[in-house]
Design a protein around this motif. Structure first.
Motif, short mmCIF file in Angstrom:
data_model
loop_
_atom_site.label_atom_id
_atom_site.label_comp_id
_atom_site.label_asym_id
_atom_site.label_seq_id
_atom_site.Cartn_x
_atom_site.Cartn_y
_atom_site.Cartn_z
N ALA A 580 0.84 -1.19 0.00
CA ALA A 580 0.00 0.00 0.00
C ALA A 580 0.88 1.24 0.00
O ALA A 580 1.91 1.28 0.66
N PRO A 581 0.49 2.25 -0.73
CA PRO A 581 1.37 3.41 -0.87
C PRO A 581 1.51 4.24 0.38
O PRO A 581 2.46 4.99 0.50
N GLY A 582 0.61 4.12 1.35
CA GLY A 582 0.74 4.91 2.56
C GLY A 582 0.14 6.28 2.39
O GLY A 582 -0.31 6.68 1.32
N PRO A 583 0.12 7.10 3.45
CA PRO A 583 -0.49 8.43 3.40
C PRO A 583 0.34 9.36 2.53
O PRO A 583 1.55 9.22 2.40
N ARG A 584 -0.35 10.33 1.92
CA ARG A 584 0.31 11.29 1.04
C ARG A 584 -0.11 12.68 1.48
O ARG A 584 -1.29 13.02 1.50
N ARG A 585 0.85 13.52 1.85
CA ARG A 585 0.62 14.87 2.34
C ARG A 585 0.90 15.86 1.21
O ARG A 585 2.04 15.97 0.74
N THR A 586 -0.11 16.54 0.71
CA THR A 586 0.02 17.39 -0.47
C THR A 586 -0.11 18.87 -0.17
O THR A 586 0.05 19.69 -1.08
N ALA A 587 -0.43 19.25 1.07
CA ALA A 587 -0.62 20.68 1.39
C ALA A 587 0.70 21.41 1.21
O ALA A 587 1.74 20.95 1.68
N ALA A 588 0.65 22.60 0.56
CA ALA A 588 1.88 23.33 0.30
C ALA A 588 2.29 24.22 1.47
O ALA A 588 3.48 24.50 1.62
N GLN A 589 1.32 24.67 2.35
CA GLN A 589 1.66 25.54 3.47
C GLN A 589 0.97 25.02 4.74
O GLN A 589 -0.01 25.58 5.24
N PRO A 590 1.43 23.86 5.24
CA PRO A 590 0.81 23.30 6.45
C PRO A 590 1.19 24.14 7.68
O PRO A 590 2.20 24.83 7.70
N SER A 591 0.36 24.01 8.68
CA SER A 591 0.66 24.68 9.95
C SER A 591 1.55 23.78 10.79
O SER A 591 1.76 22.60 10.48
N ALA A 592 2.07 24.35 11.87
CA ALA A 592 2.93 23.57 12.76
C ALA A 592 2.13 22.42 13.38
O ALA A 592 2.65 21.32 13.58
N ARG A 593 0.88 22.66 13.68
CA ARG A 593 0.05 21.61 14.27
C ARG A 593 -0.15 20.47 13.27
O ARG A 593 -0.11 19.29 13.63
N GLN A 594 -0.42 20.84 12.01
CA GLN A 594 -0.60 19.79 11.00
C GLN A 594 0.68 18.96 10.84
O GLN A 594 0.63 17.73 10.76
N ALA A 727 4.38 27.22 -9.80
CA ALA A 727 5.29 26.43 -8.98
C ALA A 727 5.09 26.73 -7.50
O ALA A 727 5.19 25.83 -6.65
N ASP A 728 4.80 28.00 -7.16
CA ASP A 728 4.60 28.35 -5.76
C ASP A 728 3.38 27.67 -5.17
O ASP A 728 3.29 27.46 -3.95
N LYS A 729 2.41 27.32 -6.01
CA LYS A 729 1.24 26.61 -5.49
C LYS A 729 1.59 25.23 -4.98
O LYS A 729 0.87 24.69 -4.12
N LEU A 730 2.67 24.66 -5.45
CA LEU A 730 3.09 23.32 -5.03
C LEU A 730 4.30 23.35 -4.12
O LEU A 730 4.61 22.32 -3.48
N LEU A 731 5.01 24.46 -4.05
CA LEU A 731 6.25 24.55 -3.28
C LEU A 731 5.95 24.55 -1.78
O LEU A 731 5.15 25.35 -1.30
N LEU A 732 6.59 23.66 -1.05
CA LEU A 732 6.38 23.51 0.39
C LEU A 732 7.03 24.67 1.13
O LEU A 732 8.19 25.01 0.89
N ARG A 733 6.23 25.25 2.06
CA ARG A 733 6.74 26.28 2.95
C ARG A 733 6.49 25.84 4.38
O ARG A 733 5.39 25.43 4.74
N VAL A 734 7.51 25.98 5.21
CA VAL A 734 7.45 25.51 6.60
C VAL A 734 7.21 26.71 7.51
O VAL A 734 7.93 27.72 7.41
N PRO A 735 6.23 26.60 8.42
CA PRO A 735 5.96 27.73 9.33
C PRO A 735 7.06 27.90 10.37
O PRO A 735 7.88 27.01 10.58
#
Length: 774
Positions: A580-594, A727-735
């Motif tokens: 099974a592929p496992g969970p996939r996290r696709t949000a580009a700007q998750p919060s610290a809680r997420q 590209a920014d819509k997909l680029l990960l940003r860390v809070p």
């Protein structure tokens, strides 16, 4: 080969001359030449009959210079000597190259010359030029075709008083004649083309010159070519039948349509004895005497043949197995016989050069001429060689040899040495042969008029140290240290005579400096087929055959593996639990809680998946490394106090662990978001460096690649701002850690997460270093 300058072009010699000797020699030479010119000469007629014979020159009478009957004086020029030869025979073949063009070919050259239809004079010389033809024509005084055939077949022609396309015919012959066909072949082509007419000959000459010389292949092959042919035959004898045999054995093992299976025997009671077929039939006949044969229940009438070691219920082998094997053996034997029988037709060559019949008279022609000239005059001037001494110089040389004759007779031979002459290029052997002909002891000196080489040999019961002095004086070869073409033959000959004059008796007999016997004639027969390199060809063939079998076996094995791998999912479409592929996290700007929840949840899920996976599952070791690094980043409190960038790194490690268990071997993570997992979507678009998103060697996951394509950012018309926005819509940003600071692009957030730019192994290593664990 360099052509020596004619007598008129030579510099004056520094040889000392006795008083009155030049005048006497000049008078004698003039008398001899006037006598020769006073005799009318009949032009050579190419047609047979009495008129075809050229009258001998009147100058053949003994001259005051001491020439023998039938010989011109040594003071005569080369053109005069050759003109005298052509008066006797319109075809003159030099005696200097009997192994290449023997004089016994003269009748064949004459027969070809008659085909031109005009008087034709042929000179076959080792080295000459067009100037010599004009000089010979002037001395001979007869019109016609003058053809100079050089050593390897090159033709030089001049036409005097005849209107024939001689130049065009010579150009055609020089272009189309194979280089190894021999001089007679080129002359034959010339004789055929000279009768075409001017227009046709000019057109054909122009057409032949448009083709390169490589278009006309050689007529013969060398011994090396025959060795290569035998090597190829050895390979063919092994490889071709071997491939047929391997293919036949492979086909013979294939099974045909399934045969009726053999029924399994009925179960026997414990302790029962198997009587076998023959005993069962015998007991049945004993119980029923009226039975004359096997009954319907008798096992003797079974239609299925049993084979030893064959279990019941299995199909019998195909009935054509033995037939295929027999056909294979016959085809293998036929292939071997085919190679053996076809070889003489594929490689029909038997000679490596023209088949010439060289007689003993051909080999002795020059030594016979030289012996006659030396016996009469002490000097032999080869008609094929240019004259290198002026009459004055030659008179001075005669005076010196006359002075030396009382103590050491000196004999001079102005002729060259070549690998195709009777001695095989050995001047000492030539001098020994001439000494045997003359029977006169003394010092024999050979002078090569073209190459400038000297050779000295002494023969007699009481020898001197002249040969030793000759070698020490280094007079054998001309001085090549300067750019001058002057061979300084007169000066060097004077030095040789000085050496002979200074020689002292040794008290020992002199027998020359080398072998006296002529070398054996080289056979032009090629080695037979299936000899020489045929044995090594067999060995190489077996090696090549083994390599081909290994390659075929590897190809079959790979094909089977591919076919089985494609059939396996069709046979069992249910994937294994750990796939099974496992969970996939696709949000580009998750919060610290997420991020905290994702990291804890994904790490626990990966640990459960690893516990359920097989011990030998693919990617299990890499998944364990990812799990270990993720847990180190989360710490003992499960990530409650961890930095958001470390939480993102732990999530990315967990995702990479799932991908490894799923069979992915990609070590690099998605450039836009390492949370997406393995970068299995190929390289980033070429415009990524333009919008400040790293180098063009980075890679993307499949989701990001498809998203960019759908958005139109990959279209050529898209501008830089639009591409960056997509590209920014997909680029990960860390809070930030406090939740209030602005989010940071992941490749500049924290100490661990930027290591994902390199690859997964670097991320694992950075996580362990961060936790002070190596």
């Amino acid at each position: 080969m360099r052509t020596q300058k004619r007598t008129a072009d030579r510099s004056r010699s520094a040889t000392p001359v006795a008083p009155g000797a030049p005048l006497a020699a000049a008078v004698l030479a003039a008398l001899a030449l006037l006598t020769a010119a006073a005799t009318p000469a009949t032009a050579a007629d190419p047609t047979p009959g009495p008129t075809a014979a050229a009258t001998a020159p009147a100058a053949s009478a003994p001259a005051a210079s001491g020439s023998a009957a039938g010989l011109l004086p040594a003071e005569a020029t080369q053109a005069e000597r050759l003109a005298a030869e052509l008066r006797r025979d319109p075809v003159y073949i030099s005696a200097d190259q009997p192994r290449q063009v023997p004089r016994s070919l003269g009748p064949e050259f004459a027969a070809v010359a008659r085909r031109t239809g005009v008087p034709t004079y042929v000179l076959v010389l080792p080295d000459a030029d067009r100037t010599l033809l004009a000089q010979v024509h002037d001395r001979l005084g007869a019109d016609g075709l003058y053809v100079l055939v050089q050593k390897y077949g090159g033709l030089t022609v001049s036409a005097f008083g005849v209107d024939l396309p001689a130049e065009d015919a010579a150009r055609i012959a020089n272009h189309v004649t194979p280089y190894d066909a021999g001089p007679l072949a080129g002359f034959t082509v010339f004789a055929d083309k000279v009768r075409l007419g001017k227009d046709r000959a000019a057109a054909e000459a122009l057409a032949t010159e448009r083709h390169g010389d490589d278009d006309y292949a050689g007529r013969y092959i060398s011994a090396t070519d025959r060795q290569n042919q035998n090597l190829l035959l050895g390979l063919a004898v092994v490889v071709l039948p071997g491939l047929l045999l391997a293919l036949g054995l492979r086909l013979s093992r294939r099974r045909g349509l399934p045969r009726p299976t053999e029924p399994a025997p009925a179960a026997r009671r414990p302790g029962a004895v198997d009587l076998g077929k023959q005993q069962a039939v015998a007991l049945a006949r004993a119980k029923d005497p009226a039975a004359k044969g096997p009954t319907a229940k008798s096992p003797a009438k079974s239609t299925v043949a049993k084979s030893p070691g064959k279990k019941a219920g299995q199909p019998a082998p195909a009935p054509l197995r033995r037939t295929v094997l027999a056909v294979t053996l016959l085809a293998t034997v036929a292939a071997v016989l085919g190679v053996v029988l076809a070889a003489p037709k594929v490689f029909p060559q038997t000679l490596d050069d023209p088949d010439l019949t060289v007689t003993r008279a051909d080999l002795d022609a020059r030594t016979t001429e030289a012996a006659a000239a030396l016996a009469a005059d002490g000097i032999y001037q080869d008609p094929s060689a240019p004259t290198v001494l002026t009459p004055a110089q030659l008179a001075a040389v005669r005076q010196r040899t006359a002075e030396l004759a009382a103590r050491t007779p000196v004999y001079l031979l102005f002729t060259g040495s070549d690998s195709d002459d009777e001695s095989g290029g050995s001047g000492t052997t030539l001098l020994a042969q001439v000494h045997q002909r003359t029977g006169r002891d003394g010092v024999y000196v050979q002078v090569d008029p073209v190459g400038g080489y000297f050779e000295l040999a002494e023969f007699g019961p009481a020898g001197t140290d002249a040969p030793t002095r000759f070698r020490r004086a280094d007079l054998r070869y001309p001085d090549r240290s300067t750019a001058s073409d002057d061979l300084r033959i007169p000066d060097r000959l004077n030095s040789v005579l000085d050496t002979v004059a200074a020689a002292r008796p040794t008290g020992e007999p002199a027998y020359g400096n080398g072998p006296t016997a002529l070398p054996e004639l080289r056979s032009n027969k090629l080695p037979p087929l299936f000899s020489s390199d045929f044995g090594p060809g067999l060995m190489l063939g077996f090696m090549l055959y083994g390599v081909l079998l290994l390659l075929a076996w590897a190809a079959i094995a790979v094909t089977r593996a591919v076919v089985r791998s494609r059939r396996a999912p069709a046979a069992d479409p249910t994937p294994p639990q750990h796939a099974a592929p496992g969970p996939r996290r696709t949000a580009a700007q998750p919060s610290a809680r997420q991020l905290r929840g994702w990291a804890a949840e994904d790490t626990r899920a990966l640990a459960v998946r690893l516990a359920a996976a097989d011990q030998d599952a693919s990617g299990r070791a890499r998944a364990w490394d990812c799990l270990d690094a993720a847990e180190l980043l989360l710490g003992e409190d499960g990530g409650r106090t961890a930095d958001p960038s470390d939480l993102a790194a732990a999530t990315a490690l967990a995702r990479a662990g799932f991908d490894a268990l799923h069979g992915s071997r990609e070590a690099r993570l998605c450039r836009l978001s390492p949370l997406h997992g393995a970068a299995d979507g190929g390289r980033v678009p070429s415009w990524f460096p333009v919008v400040d998103l790293g180098t063009g060697t980075a890679r993307l996951c499949t989701g990001c690649r498809d998203a960019l394509r759908r958005s139109g950012a990959d279209r050529p018309a898209a501008d830089r701002a639009a591409r960056r926005a997509e590209a920014d819509k997909l680029l990960l940003r860390v809070p930030g850690a406090d939740g209030r600071t602005e989010a940071t692009v992941w490749d500049r957030s924290g100490q661990v997460l930027p290591a994902a730019l390199e690859n997964l192994d670097a991320l694992v290593l950075r996580a362990r270093e961060s936790a002070s664990v190596q």
